[in-house]
Design an enzyme around this catalytic site. Sequence first.
Site, PDB file in Angstrom:
ATOM      1  N   ASP A  58      -0.498  -3.846   5.815  1.00  0.00           N
ATOM      2  CA  ASP A  58      -0.426  -5.162   6.440  1.00  0.00           C
ATOM      3  C   ASP A  58      -0.227  -5.044   7.950  1.00  0.00           C
ATOM      4  OD1 ASP A  58      -0.625  -6.367   3.941  1.00  0.00           O
ATOM      5  OD2 ASP A  58       1.552  -6.430   3.662  1.00  0.00           O
ATOM      6  N   TYR A 127       5.740   5.062  -0.071  1.00  0.00           N
ATOM      7  CA  TYR A 127       6.140   4.319   1.126  1.00  0.00           C
ATOM      8  C   TYR A 127       7.619   4.572   1.401  1.00  0.00           C
ATOM      9  CZ  TYR A 127       1.954   1.319   1.491  1.00  0.00           C
ATOM     10  OH  TYR A 127       0.677   0.847   1.662  1.00  0.00           O
TER      11      TYR A 127
END
Length: 302
Positions: A58, A127
């Site tokens: 994003d 992540y």
Amino acid sequence: MRLRIDLAYDGGGFFGWAKQPDRRTVQGEIERVIRIVLRVPIDDAEEPLHLTVAGRTDTGVHASHQVCHLDVSETILARCVGHMDVPPVVALTRRLQRMLPGDIVIHGISEAPRGFDARFSALERTYVYRIADRASEIDPRMRGFVLHIDDDLNLEAMNQAAAMAIGLHDFGSFATPNPGGTTIREVKTAYWRRIPQRRLIDDEMTMGERYRTPSVESGLVCFTIVADAFARNMVRSLVNGCVQVGIGKRSPDWFADKMNTPLREGSTGPIAPQGLTLEHIEYPDDSQLATRAEAIRAKRTL
């Protein structure tokens, strides 16, 4: 031929990975430079030069290890060699490394093995979200990839919440599906920990130094999560939910209710993007790449 591209980027100056009209994106920048290097116009239907990525990030999210693939004809690829006495893949690597902006780094380009698909062949993604809380030593140089929170975080409570995310679940409270997709994902591990305070080099040799260079992450609170794939906003929303538990605003029971009732609503929105970095993409052995890609294309169910 299909090329595998390993890269990294600082997401602070991009509107995410995916190409968008009139906005600076990672995909858009790389494809633009590739077209210049290979001398292919943007409207060339025979050579679309479209990058397929392992995981779209994003706006504002970073990647220390991202993977994408590119399909290109050998004839077109040969255009990048020029005066260099090297194979075309090496020439492309060198030219991209030199011509791309400083917030994108190409780690390597190689001819992909048969059956490789950067997105669908991936086994898992890792992540890490980094936070400097009240107990951390704040370093302003790290503001681009660490979120500062002026609260004390209860890591025990946050790990109670994070443990609930492990396994195959519908993360509808913490994510939005792609068109035609679902929010069902399998999380393999998820945990919070404070990185111990430590020196950069931990040995007995002093070399006469009075100063000890600290490790850059010393004292930070880090969330590590590994899953086969992630839905949109899933990681940042899970982080936000855990942080709300960690500062005492919400309870672990509230988090459990969100996991058991996959309904998107305001209290489980995404936290700020700058603390999040895509750290690793794992792939199976070359012999299993095509099988994995075929299996993961199926629509998930519980």
